[in-house]
Motif scaffolding. Sequence first.
Motif, PDB file in Angstrom:
ATOM      1  N   ASP A  29       0.855  -1.178   0.000  1.00 12.51           N
ATOM      2  CA  ASP A  29       0.000   0.000   0.000  1.00 12.51           C
ATOM      3  C   ASP A  29       0.896   1.235   0.000  1.00 12.51           C
ATOM      4  O   ASP A  29       2.095   1.153   0.273  1.00 12.51           O
ATOM      5  N   LEU A  42      -3.361   2.990  -2.470  1.00 13.56           N
ATOM      6  CA  LEU A  42      -3.577   1.943  -3.469  1.00 13.56           C
ATOM      7  C   LEU A  42      -5.067   1.609  -3.566  1.00 13.56           C
ATOM      8  O   LEU A  42      -5.598   1.379  -4.652  1.00 13.56           O
ATOM      9  N   LEU A 138       0.325  -3.708 -11.962  1.00 19.23           N
ATOM     10  CA  LEU A 138      -0.438  -4.433 -10.953  1.00 19.23           C
ATOM     11  C   LEU A 138      -1.759  -4.874 -11.560  1.00 19.23           C
ATOM     12  O   LEU A 138      -2.403  -4.085 -12.267  1.00 19.23           O
ATOM     13  N   ASP A 142      -4.196  -6.171  -7.185  1.00 20.44           N
ATOM     14  CA  ASP A 142      -2.973  -5.586  -6.625  1.00 20.44           C
ATOM     15  C   ASP A 142      -1.808  -6.566  -6.498  1.00 20.44           C
ATOM     16  O   ASP A 142      -0.935  -6.404  -5.650  1.00 20.44           O
TER      17      ASP A 142
END
Length: 170
Positions: A29, A42, A138, A142
């Motif tokens: 993150d 994120l 990504l 993620d």
Amino acid sequence: MAQERTVAFKGNPITLIGPELKAGDKAPDFTLNKNLLEEVSLNDYAGKIKLISVVPSLDTGVCDAQTRRFNEEASKLGENVVILTVSADLPFAQARWCGAAGIDKVITLSDYKSNSFGEAYGVLIKEFRLDMRAVFVLDANDTITYVQVLEEMTEHPNYEGAIAAVQALL
């Protein structure tokens, strides 16, 4: 103590702080500034494929070209893809540069406050407190599917490789 590794700036060694992320890793993150008051993480881009283009400063030739190239590619990739350009430039400088350059599809985010993105993604340059040129792709969950951290700051990334990594997720 944070991990460190050596890359180059004009042939001279510089030190990167943070982990060496690889394809298959869960993306860390981050907290970055969209402008002086608004921070994003994120999670703000959840469910999207993300191409994160990292540049030392938008006011240099290669960084300028890199950001313009990904801005051009953005319109071809569709609504499910977001392209984030991260630098340690102040948000004011990023906004001024984007306005002057006509950048309208790439989202510029600033790592100036704490360099936390640089450290989490292993691209913080110890000597300059800037982020090393890199590209991360990504997936919508993620997970990192593509990484290129350049060995020499003044070189261009592999644009085709990064775009192909995004297209493979569409």
